[in-house]
Design an enzyme around this catalytic site. Structure first.
Site: not given
Length: 345
Positions: A202-203, A58-59, A89
């Site tokens: 970040c997870t 996603y980043g 997230c």
């Protein structure tokens, strides 16, 4: 997925059932670090976990794309009966949490954000390094939060985007030279600038805690505090479910604090929330040898069920990539083997 700017989304039921599952989603396997805490806090709750690995990372996606994707994934989970959503997230929280709450105003929705407030409280010298995705550290919402906490605490936040790190973690390369090289590239400059506290923004990142400890030990002899927010997310979720009367009847509600749960590191905009100190956020100190004073995750290779109470609750995994990869992640990271199904959204 439709090319329309706003996809069709499921409608949440007018009256949710307390026995319905909780939907949790992430761009991939990183959200399993949050799922572990949810299972520990709420062992009787049924869970749906969606790993959007086919759309990861996603980043490096534009915010508008992340909004559309988050709505699509949330719609899938709600169509499968979810009574609450956990956006596990940081990047998706920054991009889409407000839109999700606008679409589902009556549904408990919990997001995650880097634990800047507890990090400021934990820092001894006022210098905090933040490791996160590039989208997270560039997000207007995150930067506003940083400015507010910095002004109130006089803390200097050193921001570091970490391109490529999530990709490697998704591949399961948790102890590889490639992971080490990325952690050295991103963490060492923060330590060289004097940071005595690092935020895992970040997870995915708690899964490389051991390697990060080695990198820190190589870079400095100072004690470094690490901040992770998975426990705070689970506690806030429990509070919201209890307040809404949505805790599974199998849960002993006498053990759920509905008034004073610390929400540092939890995105609570648009929901009722109570403040607090950093007690609800896990902080781990690494000494000069890279040893953790308090483990944030069970060591990889163990059964993976440490801290998880046995229950009859169900867990169903979904992924937009290959099901075997998510099954391996469940086994390797949490020591469990729930059913996993690949779906197309």
């Amino acid at each position: 997925m439709s090319n329309a700017s706003v996809p069709m989304v499921a409608t949440a039921p007018a009256i949710a059932s307390a026995t319905a599952p909780i939907g949790v989603f992430d761009s991939g396997v990183g959200g399993l670090s949050v799922l572990r805490h949810i299972r520990a806090q709420l062992p009787h709750e049924h869970l749906l976990y969606f790993a959007d690995s086919g759309f990861a990372p996603y980043g490096d996606k534009p915010e508008s794309v992340l909004v559309e994707r988050s709505l699509a994934v949330a719609g899938f989970l709600i169509a499968n009966g979810a009574k609450a959503l956990v956006v596990a997230c940081n990047t998706a929280t920054v991009a889409a949490i407000k839109v999700l709450r606008a679409h589902y105003p009556d549904m408990p929705i919990v997001g995650v954000e880097p634990g800047l407030k507890p990090a400021a409280a934990a820092s001894r010298n006022g210098k905090v390094g933040v490791l996160a995705t590039s989208v997270t550290v560039a997000g207007a919402k995150f930067l506003l939060l940083r400015d507010q906490i910095s002004a109130a605490s006089h803390t200097q936040f050193l921001l570091q985007g970490c391109p490529g790190l999530v990709d490697r973690i998704e591949l399961g390369e948790l102890d590889s030279p490639a992971i080490r090289a990325l952690l050295e590239r991103y963490a060492t400059p923060l330590l060289d600038q004097g940071a005595d506290t690092l935020v895992l923004g970040c997870t995915h990142y708690p899964f490389v805690l051991a390697m990060l400890g080695e990198v820190i030990a190589q870079a400095t002899s100072r004690e470094i505090v690490l901040i992770d927010t998975g426990d705070a997310v689970a506690r806030h979720l429990a509070r919201l479910l209890a307040t809404a009367g949505l805790l599974n009847p199998g849960v002993d509600t006498s053990g759920v604090d509905t008034s004073g749960v610390d929400t540092s590191g939890v995105d609570t905009s648009g929901v009722e929330a109570s403040g607090g100190d950093a007690s609800g956020v896990e902080a781990s100190s690494l000494d000069a040898h890279g040893n953790s004073a308090s483990a944030m995750m069970p060591a990889l290779g163990e059964s993976g069920t440490a801290g998880l109470a046995p229950s009859s609750a169900t867990l169903q995994g979904f992924t937009s990539a290959g099901a075997p990869a998510l099954s391996r992640a469940f086994a390797n990271l949490l020591g469990i083997a729930p059913p996993v199904r690949e779906v197309l959204i």
